[in-house]
Motif scaffolding. Structure first.
Motif, PDB file in Angstrom:
ATOM      1  N   HIS A   1       0.838  -1.211   0.000  1.00  0.00           N
ATOM      2  CA  HIS A   1       0.000   0.000   0.000  1.00  0.00           C
ATOM      3  C   HIS A   1       0.872   1.261   0.000  1.00  0.00           C
ATOM      4  O   HIS A   1       0.579   2.229  -0.716  1.00  0.00           O
ATOM      5  N   ALA A   2       1.944   1.241   0.777  1.00  0.00           N
ATOM      6  CA  ALA A   2       2.837   2.406   0.831  1.00  0.00           C
ATOM      7  C   ALA A   2       3.480   2.664  -0.535  1.00  0.00           C
ATOM      8  O   ALA A   2       3.615   3.819  -0.955  1.00  0.00           O
TER       9      ALA A   2
ATOM     10  N   VAL B   1       0.861   4.312  -2.769  1.00  0.00           N
ATOM     11  CA  VAL B   1       0.693   5.731  -2.404  1.00  0.00           C
ATOM     12  C   VAL B   1       1.862   6.546  -2.945  1.00  0.00           C
ATOM     13  O   VAL B   1       1.680   7.612  -3.534  1.00  0.00           O
ATOM     14  N   TRP B   2       3.065   6.047  -2.759  1.00  0.00           N
ATOM     15  CA  TRP B   2       4.275   6.748  -3.209  1.00  0.00           C
ATOM     16  C   TRP B   2       4.264   6.958  -4.720  1.00  0.00           C
ATOM     17  O   TRP B   2       4.618   8.035  -5.216  1.00  0.00           O
TER      18      TRP B   2
ATOM     19  N   ASP C   1       1.046   9.570  -5.529  1.00  0.00           N
ATOM     20  CA  ASP C   1       0.982  10.930  -4.977  1.00  0.00           C
ATOM     21  C   ASP C   1       2.394  11.513  -4.857  1.00  0.00           C
ATOM     22  O   ASP C   1       3.153  11.117  -3.970  1.00  0.00           O
TER      23      ASP C   1
ATOM     24  N   ARG D   1       3.443  14.099  -3.607  1.00  0.00           N
ATOM     25  CA  ARG D   1       3.678  14.815  -2.346  1.00  0.00           C
ATOM     26  C   ARG D   1       3.917  13.852  -1.179  1.00  0.00           C
ATOM     27  O   ARG D   1       4.271  14.272  -0.089  1.00  0.00           O
ATOM     28  N   SER D   2       3.704  12.564  -1.425  1.00  0.00           N
ATOM     29  CA  SER D   2       3.809  11.592  -0.334  1.00  0.00           C
ATOM     30  C   SER D   2       5.252  11.125  -0.130  1.00  0.00           C
ATOM     31  O   SER D   2       6.058  11.136  -1.049  1.00  0.00           O
ATOM     32  N   ALA D   3       5.511  10.713   1.079  1.00  0.00           N
ATOM     33  CA  ALA D   3       6.814  10.134   1.431  1.00  0.00           C
ATOM     34  C   ALA D   3       6.576   9.058   2.484  1.00  0.00           C
ATOM     35  O   ALA D   3       7.011   9.189   3.630  1.00  0.00           O
ATOM     36  N   PRO D   4       5.870   7.976   2.122  1.00  0.00           N
ATOM     37  CA  PRO D   4       5.541   6.956   3.112  1.00  0.00           C
ATOM     38  C   PRO D   4       6.767   6.253   3.704  1.00  0.00           C
ATOM     39  O   PRO D   4       6.665   5.615   4.743  1.00  0.00           O
ATOM     40  N   HIS D   5       7.902   6.420   3.072  1.00  0.00           N
ATOM     41  CA  HIS D   5       9.152   5.823   3.553  1.00  0.00           C
ATOM     42  C   HIS D   5       9.812   6.678   4.624  1.00  0.00           C
ATOM     43  O   HIS D   5      10.790   6.275   5.234  1.00  0.00           O
TER      44      HIS D   5
ATOM     45  N   SER E   1       9.756  13.455  -0.531  1.00  0.00           N
ATOM     46  CA  SER E   1       8.735  13.218  -1.552  1.00  0.00           C
ATOM     47  C   SER E   1       9.331  13.470  -2.930  1.00  0.00           C
ATOM     48  O   SER E   1      10.370  14.123  -3.068  1.00  0.00           O
TER      49      SER E   1
END
Length: 186
Positions: free
Chosen positions: A96-97, A100-101, A104, A106-110, A114
């Protein structure tokens, strides 16, 4: 001003590519670099010569006779806790992460940087090169950095990043100045 970016020779096979890879050139990378020296060594005439801080970029620049100055701003995207892992490994543990990465910018799930922050950092480096007029700047860096620079220069949508490929030892040039860059291929 002309800023030319050279993609570092490879440090691993595509299947073993890792986020924030700090490995030196592998045997295939050295062989490809030896073949490319006649074509790329004239770049050593540039007024300013840089490289990212990775071993493979430094080794590529040194082999080309650039004696490049390491630029921390040219490092790859900060991948946080994914650093040193392959995309396959991360996808297996955090599917899932990864989704998202990829979706998006703007995301930085790690927990790192971003995509938009990465592109902005590389664009900031490009915009602040100190050579005026017809000066030449050369930098050896990873393909990901070159992709980010292309996105910035073209003001392309973030999804374009995932649809751009840069091969080891390829050359991309940017002509212009702060915020107004043209891409030169070939």
């Amino acid at each position: 001003m002309l800023v030319t970016l050279i993609a570092a020779a490879r440090s691993s096979s595509l299947l073993d590519a890792r986020f924030d890879d700090e490995r030196p050139l592998d045997a295939a990378g050295w062989q490809a670099l030896e073949r490319a020296i006649p074509r790329l060594s004239p770049m050593a005439a540039a007024e300013l010569r840089y490289c990212s801080p990775t071993p493979c970029s430094r080794q590529t620049g040194d082999a080309l006779g650039l004696a490049p100055l390491a630029q921390p701003a040219l490092r790859e995207c900060d991948m946080g806790r994914w650093r040193g892992l392959t995309l396959q490994q991360v996808t297996a543990h955090e599917p899932h992460a990864v989704d998202v990465w990829l979706a998006d910018p703007r995301s930085a799930p790690h927990g790192g940087e971003s995509l938009l922050a990465f592109v902005s950092r590389i664009g900031g480096w490009l915009d602040t090169r100190p050579v005026e007029g017809d000066g030449l700047v050369v930098a050896v860096t990873e393909a990901t950095v070159i992709r980010a620079a292309m996105l910035y220069a073209l003001k392309a949508p973030p999804a374009s990043y995932w649809r751009t490929e840069v091969q080891p030892l390829s050359v991309v040039s940017f002509h212009g100045c702060r915020g107004r860059w043209s891409l030169r291929l070939g």
